[in-house]
Design a protein around this motif. Sequence first.
Motif, PDB file in Angstrom:
ATOM      1  N   ARG A 146      20.350 -32.540 -23.382  1.00  0.00           N
ATOM      2  CA  ARG A 146      19.692 -32.313 -22.095  1.00  0.00           C
ATOM      3  C   ARG A 146      20.510 -32.890 -20.948  1.00  0.00           C
ATOM      4  O   ARG A 146      20.556 -32.329 -19.857  1.00  0.00           O
ATOM      5  N   TRP A 147      21.162 -34.021 -21.178  1.00  0.00           N
ATOM      6  CA  TRP A 147      22.022 -34.638 -20.165  1.00  0.00           C
ATOM      7  C   TRP A 147      23.147 -33.666 -19.786  1.00  0.00           C
ATOM      8  O   TRP A 147      23.461 -33.494 -18.607  1.00  0.00           O
ATOM      9  N   ALA A 148      23.745 -33.035 -20.799  1.00  0.00           N
ATOM     10  CA  ALA A 148      24.833 -32.096 -20.534  1.00  0.00           C
ATOM     11  C   ALA A 148      24.327 -30.839 -19.842  1.00  0.00           C
ATOM     12  O   ALA A 148      24.941 -30.352 -18.872  1.00  0.00           O
ATOM     13  N   GLN A 149      23.212 -30.291 -20.312  1.00  0.00           N
ATOM     14  CA  GLN A 149      22.673 -29.059 -19.744  1.00  0.00           C
ATOM     15  C   GLN A 149      22.258 -29.244 -18.293  1.00  0.00           C
ATOM     16  O   GLN A 149      22.392 -28.320 -17.474  1.00  0.00           O
ATOM     17  N   ALA A 150      21.794 -30.436 -17.946  1.00  0.00           N
ATOM     18  CA  ALA A 150      21.427 -30.714 -16.560  1.00  0.00           C
ATOM     19  C   ALA A 150      22.645 -30.684 -15.646  1.00  0.00           C
ATOM     20  O   ALA A 150      22.514 -30.527 -14.432  1.00  0.00           O
ATOM     21  N   ARG A 151      23.820 -30.810 -16.234  1.00  0.00           N
ATOM     22  CA  ARG A 151      25.075 -30.786 -15.481  1.00  0.00           C
ATOM     23  C   ARG A 151      25.820 -29.465 -15.659  1.00  0.00           C
ATOM     24  O   ARG A 151      26.986 -29.356 -15.288  1.00  0.00           O
ATOM     25  N   GLY A 152      25.143 -28.498 -16.262  1.00  0.00           N
ATOM     26  CA  GLY A 152      25.749 -27.199 -16.467  1.00  0.00           C
ATOM     27  C   GLY A 152      26.861 -27.192 -17.488  1.00  0.00           C
ATOM     28  O   GLY A 152      27.738 -26.320 -17.459  1.00  0.00           O
ATOM     29  N   ARG A 153      26.819 -28.128 -18.418  1.00  0.00           N
ATOM     30  CA  ARG A 153      27.856 -28.240 -19.433  1.00  0.00           C
ATOM     31  C   ARG A 153      27.276 -27.970 -20.821  1.00  0.00           C
ATOM     32  O   ARG A 153      26.071 -28.081 -21.032  1.00  0.00           O
ATOM     33  N   PRO A 154      28.103 -27.651 -21.803  1.00  0.00           N
ATOM     34  CA  PRO A 154      27.609 -27.422 -23.168  1.00  0.00           C
ATOM     35  C   PRO A 154      27.072 -28.709 -23.786  1.00  0.00           C
ATOM     36  O   PRO A 154      27.460 -29.821 -23.376  1.00  0.00           O
ATOM     37  N   ARG A 155      26.206 -28.575 -24.778  1.00  0.00           N
ATOM     38  CA  ARG A 155      25.560 -29.734 -25.393  1.00  0.00           C
ATOM     39  C   ARG A 155      26.577 -30.729 -25.960  1.00  0.00           C
ATOM     40  O   ARG A 155      26.373 -31.941 -25.890  1.00  0.00           O
ATOM     41  N   LEU A 156      27.682 -30.225 -26.492  1.00  0.00           N
ATOM     42  CA  LEU A 156      28.675 -31.132 -27.073  1.00  0.00           C
ATOM     43  C   LEU A 156      29.286 -32.063 -26.036  1.00  0.00           C
ATOM     44  O   LEU A 156      29.718 -33.175 -26.362  1.00  0.00           O
ATOM     45  N   PHE A 157      29.321 -31.622 -24.790  1.00  0.00           N
ATOM     46  CA  PHE A 157      29.801 -32.495 -23.713  1.00  0.00           C
ATOM     47  C   PHE A 157      28.924 -33.747 -23.633  1.00  0.00           C
ATOM     48  O   PHE A 157      29.420 -34.863 -23.431  1.00  0.00           O
ATOM     49  N   GLY A 158      27.636 -33.561 -23.803  1.00  0.00           N
ATOM     50  CA  GLY A 158      26.715 -34.694 -23.794  1.00  0.00           C
ATOM     51  C   GLY A 158      26.894 -35.597 -24.995  1.00  0.00           C
ATOM     52  O   GLY A 158      26.776 -36.825 -24.884  1.00  0.00           O
ATOM     53  N   HIS A 159      27.176 -35.015 -26.153  1.00  0.00           N
ATOM     54  CA  HIS A 159      27.391 -35.841 -27.345  1.00  0.00           C
ATOM     55  C   HIS A 159      28.635 -36.716 -27.190  1.00  0.00           C
ATOM     56  O   HIS A 159      28.650 -37.873 -27.622  1.00  0.00           O
ATOM     57  N   HIS A 160      29.678 -36.175 -26.563  1.00  0.00           N
ATOM     58  CA  HIS A 160      30.881 -36.982 -26.319  1.00  0.00           C
ATOM     59  C   HIS A 160      30.574 -38.117 -25.348  1.00  0.00           C
ATOM     60  O   HIS A 160      31.046 -39.243 -25.531  1.00  0.00           O
ATOM     61  N   ALA A 161      29.780 -37.828 -24.333  1.00  0.00           N
ATOM     62  CA  ALA A 161      29.383 -38.879 -23.388  1.00  0.00           C
ATOM     63  C   ALA A 161      28.542 -39.937 -24.090  1.00  0.00           C
ATOM     64  O   ALA A 161      28.680 -41.147 -23.829  1.00  0.00           O
ATOM     65  N   GLY A 162      27.678 -39.501 -24.984  1.00  0.00           N
ATOM     66  CA  GLY A 162      26.852 -40.446 -25.733  1.00  0.00           C
ATOM     67  C   GLY A 162      27.673 -41.338 -26.638  1.00  0.00           C
ATOM     68  O   GLY A 162      27.376 -42.532 -26.795  1.00  0.00           O
ATOM     69  N   ALA A 163      28.722 -40.783 -27.247  1.00  0.00           N
ATOM     70  CA  ALA A 163      29.595 -41.584 -28.113  1.00  0.00           C
ATOM     71  C   ALA A 163      30.292 -42.678 -27.318  1.00  0.00           C
ATOM     72  O   ALA A 163      30.451 -43.812 -27.799  1.00  0.00           O
ATOM     73  N   ARG A 164      30.699 -42.358 -26.099  1.00  0.00           N
ATOM     74  CA  ARG A 164      31.344 -43.379 -25.266  1.00  0.00           C
ATOM     75  C   ARG A 164      30.356 -44.491 -24.902  1.00  0.00           C
ATOM     76  O   ARG A 164      30.751 -45.652 -24.735  1.00  0.00           O
TER      77      ARG A 164
END
Length: 243
Positions: A25-43
Amino acid sequence: MPKDPFSEMTGGPRHVAIIMDGNGRWAQARGRPRLFGHHAGARRVREVVEACPDLGIEYLTIFAFSTENWKRTQVEVAGLMTLFRRYITKETRALSERGVCVRFIGDRVRLDNKLVTLMDTLEEKTRDNARVNLTIALNYGGRDEVARATKRLAQDVAQGKLNPDDVDEETLPRYLDTCVLPDPDLVIRTSGEARISNFLLWQSAYAEYEFIDTLWPDFTADELGRLCRSYGARDRRFGAVRA
């Protein structure tokens, strides 16, 4: 001597478990694919791990991938597996240098051999560290864990290694993936969802829970500290009554 139930009433949590929810949801709110959010979460994991010693947290358990997550799209699952391999490869040295002992819980049978090898290597390289104990739940489900533990227990009974009359509530935990860990004191779920999603079902019988609206990539060490202070103010009676 029986354990005094009031002995854990004060101070911050020794063991914190986190359901890291909201990456997609974090990624989608920024117009990015879900995996973008998973990478941000890993950091985000690194910041939280590094904050643990100052907060008095000795054990941190994070829910990375559940047995139910295989139901997601092939693209997302494949991306997550790639992310796990990259995370382990990239973070092994840093985790070791920071005194972090890493363990993985969950069923490894369905994971690919390369990932399992990386997991084994990380565990071996960090096994003697003691500053923070980081447990990563990967292909983990609480019901699956109890089922696997029960199967091993039943095998020991069948082989005569365990007397059925000796089986009690202290027996099964010795067969769980978490057998070397204390039970969690505080379980946190991010993203506004208020459910436990099959996470540490047996171990969390007396854990305190915090369901917060923050999406995992926005979760900070400061928020973790606030939740730990809130935990310290709670009156934990474990079914008893203060005299």
